[in-house]
Motif scaffolding. Structure first.
Motif, PDB file in Angstrom:
ATOM      1  N   TYR A  33      -6.468  -2.459  -5.352  1.00 61.20           N
ATOM      2  CA  TYR A  33      -5.103  -1.962  -5.267  1.00 61.20           C
ATOM      3  C   TYR A  33      -4.186  -3.123  -4.869  1.00 61.20           C
ATOM      4  O   TYR A  33      -4.573  -3.977  -4.083  1.00 61.20           O
ATOM      5  CB  TYR A  33      -4.967  -0.885  -4.188  1.00 61.20           C
ATOM      6  CG  TYR A  33      -5.995   0.212  -4.223  1.00 61.20           C
ATOM      7  CD1 TYR A  33      -7.289   0.007  -3.751  1.00 61.20           C
ATOM      8  CD2 TYR A  33      -5.669   1.486  -4.687  1.00 61.20           C
ATOM      9  CE1 TYR A  33      -8.231   1.009  -3.752  1.00 61.20           C
ATOM     10  CE2 TYR A  33      -6.609   2.507  -4.685  1.00 61.20           C
ATOM     11  CZ  TYR A  33      -7.881   2.261  -4.223  1.00 61.20           C
ATOM     12  OH  TYR A  33      -8.815   3.267  -4.226  1.00 61.20           O
ATOM     13  N   THR A  97     -12.668   5.223  -7.026  1.00 63.05           N
ATOM     14  CA  THR A  97     -11.431   5.074  -7.780  1.00 63.05           C
ATOM     15  C   THR A  97     -10.222   5.564  -7.008  1.00 63.05           C
ATOM     16  O   THR A  97      -9.131   5.135  -7.246  1.00 63.05           O
ATOM     17  CB  THR A  97     -11.486   5.873  -9.088  1.00 63.05           C
ATOM     18  OG1 THR A  97     -11.693   7.256  -8.759  1.00 63.05           O
ATOM     19  CG2 THR A  97     -12.609   5.394  -9.966  1.00 63.05           C
ATOM     20  N   GLY A  98     -10.410   6.474  -6.133  1.00 63.03           N
ATOM     21  CA  GLY A  98      -9.270   7.136  -5.522  1.00 63.03           C
ATOM     22  C   GLY A  98      -8.971   6.677  -4.120  1.00 63.03           C
ATOM     23  O   GLY A  98      -9.647   5.847  -3.559  1.00 63.03           O
ATOM     24  N   GLY A  99      -7.908   7.238  -3.555  1.00 59.01           N
ATOM     25  CA  GLY A  99      -7.431   6.796  -2.263  1.00 59.01           C
ATOM     26  C   GLY A  99      -8.072   7.466  -1.093  1.00 59.01           C
ATOM     27  O   GLY A  99      -7.844   7.056   0.037  1.00 59.01           O
ATOM     28  N   TYR A 100      -8.862   8.503  -1.291  1.00 56.19           N
ATOM     29  CA  TYR A 100      -9.348   9.166  -0.103  1.00 56.19           C
ATOM     30  C   TYR A 100     -10.573   8.483   0.473  1.00 56.19           C
ATOM     31  O   TYR A 100     -11.005   8.785   1.551  1.00 56.19           O
ATOM     32  CB  TYR A 100      -9.602  10.655  -0.327  1.00 56.19           C
ATOM     33  CG  TYR A 100     -10.868  11.004  -1.081  1.00 56.19           C
ATOM     34  CD1 TYR A 100     -12.068  11.163  -0.427  1.00 56.19           C
ATOM     35  CD2 TYR A 100     -10.832  11.210  -2.449  1.00 56.19           C
ATOM     36  CE1 TYR A 100     -13.221  11.505  -1.122  1.00 56.19           C
ATOM     37  CE2 TYR A 100     -11.958  11.561  -3.150  1.00 56.19           C
ATOM     38  CZ  TYR A 100     -13.160  11.708  -2.484  1.00 56.19           C
ATOM     39  OH  TYR A 100     -14.287  12.040  -3.171  1.00 56.19           O
ATOM     40  N   TYR A 101     -11.104   7.554  -0.234  1.00 50.90           N
ATOM     41  CA  TYR A 101     -12.103   6.695   0.367  1.00 50.90           C
ATOM     42  C   TYR A 101     -11.383   5.537   1.029  1.00 50.90           C
ATOM     43  O   TYR A 101     -10.362   5.075   0.574  1.00 50.90           O
ATOM     44  CB  TYR A 101     -13.086   6.207  -0.696  1.00 50.90           C
ATOM     45  CG  TYR A 101     -14.027   7.293  -1.126  1.00 50.90           C
ATOM     46  CD1 TYR A 101     -13.719   8.123  -2.182  1.00 50.90           C
ATOM     47  CD2 TYR A 101     -15.215   7.501  -0.450  1.00 50.90           C
ATOM     48  CE1 TYR A 101     -14.574   9.139  -2.561  1.00 50.90           C
ATOM     49  CE2 TYR A 101     -16.075   8.510  -0.823  1.00 50.90           C
ATOM     50  CZ  TYR A 101     -15.752   9.327  -1.881  1.00 50.90           C
ATOM     51  OH  TYR A 101     -16.591  10.333  -2.251  1.00 50.90           O
ATOM     52  N   GLU A 102     -11.942   5.039   2.091  1.00 51.02           N
ATOM     53  CA  GLU A 102     -11.323   4.008   2.889  1.00 51.02           C
ATOM     54  C   GLU A 102     -10.976   2.789   2.052  1.00 51.02           C
ATOM     55  O   GLU A 102     -11.801   2.293   1.291  1.00 51.02           O
ATOM     56  CB  GLU A 102     -12.260   3.602   4.011  1.00 51.02           C
ATOM     57  CG  GLU A 102     -11.745   2.481   4.898  1.00 51.02           C
ATOM     58  CD  GLU A 102     -12.752   2.141   5.976  1.00 51.02           C
ATOM     59  OE1 GLU A 102     -13.740   2.880   6.125  1.00 51.02           O
ATOM     60  OE2 GLU A 102     -12.538   1.137   6.664  1.00 51.02           O
ATOM     61  N   GLN A 103      -9.743   2.343   2.208  1.00 52.78           N
ATOM     62  CA  GLN A 103      -9.314   1.112   1.566  1.00 52.78           C
ATOM     63  C   GLN A 103      -9.444  -0.029   2.578  1.00 52.78           C
ATOM     64  O   GLN A 103      -9.039   0.098   3.729  1.00 52.78           O
ATOM     65  CB  GLN A 103      -7.862   1.218   1.108  1.00 52.78           C
ATOM     66  CG  GLN A 103      -7.663   2.187  -0.038  1.00 52.78           C
ATOM     67  CD  GLN A 103      -6.235   2.181  -0.530  1.00 52.78           C
ATOM     68  OE1 GLN A 103      -5.636   1.125  -0.742  1.00 52.78           O
ATOM     69  NE2 GLN A 103      -5.673   3.357  -0.711  1.00 52.78           N
ATOM     70  N   PHE A 105      -8.182  -3.712   3.388  1.00 55.72           N
ATOM     71  CA  PHE A 105      -7.056  -4.572   3.030  1.00 55.72           C
ATOM     72  C   PHE A 105      -7.340  -6.038   3.322  1.00 55.72           C
ATOM     73  O   PHE A 105      -7.976  -6.375   4.324  1.00 55.72           O
ATOM     74  CB  PHE A 105      -5.796  -4.159   3.803  1.00 55.72           C
ATOM     75  CG  PHE A 105      -5.124  -2.945   3.260  1.00 55.72           C
ATOM     76  CD1 PHE A 105      -5.615  -1.679   3.548  1.00 55.72           C
ATOM     77  CD2 PHE A 105      -4.006  -3.057   2.448  1.00 55.72           C
ATOM     78  CE1 PHE A 105      -5.002  -0.546   3.041  1.00 55.72           C
ATOM     79  CE2 PHE A 105      -3.381  -1.932   1.936  1.00 55.72           C
ATOM     80  CZ  PHE A 105      -3.871  -0.678   2.237  1.00 55.72           C
TER      81      PHE A 105
ATOM     82  N   TYR B  36      -4.158   4.862   9.134  1.00 57.66           N
ATOM     83  CA  TYR B  36      -4.327   3.418   9.169  1.00 57.66           C
ATOM     84  C   TYR B  36      -3.438   2.833  10.266  1.00 57.66           C
ATOM     85  O   TYR B  36      -2.397   3.375  10.597  1.00 57.66           O
ATOM     86  CB  TYR B  36      -3.934   2.779   7.831  1.00 57.66           C
ATOM     87  CG  TYR B  36      -4.903   3.018   6.702  1.00 57.66           C
ATOM     88  CD1 TYR B  36      -4.857   4.199   5.955  1.00 57.66           C
ATOM     89  CD2 TYR B  36      -5.860   2.063   6.373  1.00 57.66           C
ATOM     90  CE1 TYR B  36      -5.749   4.417   4.920  1.00 57.66           C
ATOM     91  CE2 TYR B  36      -6.755   2.279   5.327  1.00 57.66           C
ATOM     92  CZ  TYR B  36      -6.688   3.459   4.621  1.00 57.66           C
ATOM     93  OH  TYR B  36      -7.563   3.666   3.594  1.00 57.66           O
ATOM     94  N   ALA B  91      -4.583  11.826   0.431  1.00 55.96           N
ATOM     95  CA  ALA B  91      -5.058  11.383  -0.870  1.00 55.96           C
ATOM     96  C   ALA B  91      -6.270  12.188  -1.300  1.00 55.96           C
ATOM     97  O   ALA B  91      -7.093  12.593  -0.475  1.00 55.96           O
ATOM     98  CB  ALA B  91      -5.404   9.903  -0.818  1.00 55.96           C
ATOM     99  N   GLY B  93      -8.360  11.143  -4.026  1.00 51.53           N
ATOM    100  CA  GLY B  93      -9.423  10.395  -4.670  1.00 51.53           C
ATOM    101  C   GLY B  93      -9.417  10.521  -6.165  1.00 51.53           C
ATOM    102  O   GLY B  93     -10.320  10.041  -6.835  1.00 51.53           O
ATOM    103  N   GLY B  94      -8.384  11.153  -6.700  1.00 47.07           N
ATOM    104  CA  GLY B  94      -8.294  11.263  -8.155  1.00 47.07           C
ATOM    105  C   GLY B  94      -7.467  10.149  -8.743  1.00 47.07           C
ATOM    106  O   GLY B  94      -7.047   9.236  -8.061  1.00 47.07           O
TER     107      GLY B  94
END
Lengths: 114, 112
Positions: A33, A97-103, A105, B36, B91, B93-94
């Motif tokens: 991202y 692929t999505g945001g609900y898994y930890e990103q 940075f 975060y 979010a 996850g999609g």
């Protein structure tokens, strides 16, 4: 240390120029991202790639483009730079692929356009 | 349409418990709630994530009511080093660019 690397750390350039920011995701992460953060502003999502393919697009200007390479590193290209493009640019990676898994940075690239 | 709403800023003192609430009235069934922490000139760092009820880890707790329209991040006994901006992210996850909409965040200042 998140495991995400970004280069360069700092970049100073003039208006009208073009720059390339580089990001290496954590080992094994397929999703990358890109975010822009101007001074004292929130994070603006730019674009997401998953395993080489563009998956989601945010507020990315037409002067900006990105790609993800077969080795999963990603580059963000900024062209015809304007003073308002001065900002911190963050790259993040995740294993999904999505945001609900930890990103995770990276440390960011500080771009200054003069 | 903003997906989350948080207070812009909060002040606290060392040793106190701090609760930061995030409103997400339009949360979808598949959405998770993630918090975060960001220090100046650094990338955000994951604190905690949950779907419903209560989640606790070594640094924080996350309380989510049954309707999931809000969530509260609880930081026990804050110290000066907890001064930072805290973001609530909803979010699913999609393949949805709304998943990456962080919002303005809450600037927490911890005083001695």
């Amino acid at each position: 240390d998140s495991g995400v690397t970004q280069t360069p750390k700092h970049l100073i350039t003039a208006t009208g120029q073009r720059v390339t920011l580089r990001c290496s995701p954590r080992s094994g992460d397929l999703s990358v991202y890109w975010y822009q953060q101007s001074l004292d502003q929130g994070l603006q999502f730019l674009i997401q790639y998953y395993n080489g393919e563009e998956r989601a697009k945010g507020n990315i200007l037409e002067r900006f483009s990105a790609q993800q390479f077969p080795d999963l590193h990603s580059e963000l290209n900024l062209s015809s730079l304007e003073l308002g493009d001065s900002a911190l640019y963050f790259c993040a990676s995740s294993s999904r692929t999505g945001g609900y898994y930890e990103q995770y940075f990276g440390p960011g690239t500080r771009l200054t356009v003069t | 349409l903003a997906k989350t709403t948080q207070p812009i800023s909060m002040d606290s003192y060392e040793g106190q418990e701090v609760n930061i609430t995030c409103s997400h009235n339009n949360i979808a069934t598949n959405d998770y709630i993630t918090w975060y922490q960001q220090f100046p000139s650094q990338g955000p760092r994951f604190i905690i994530q949950g779907y419903k009820t209560k989640v606790t880890n070594e640094v924080a707790s996350l309380f989510i009511p049954a309707d999931r329209k809000s969530s509260t991040l609880s930081l026990p006994r804050v110290s000066l080093s907890d001064t930072a901006v805290y973001y609530c992210l909803v979010a699913s996850g999609g393949y949805n660019n709304n998943d990456m909409r962080f919002g303005a965040g809450t600037r927490l200042t911890v005083k001695p």
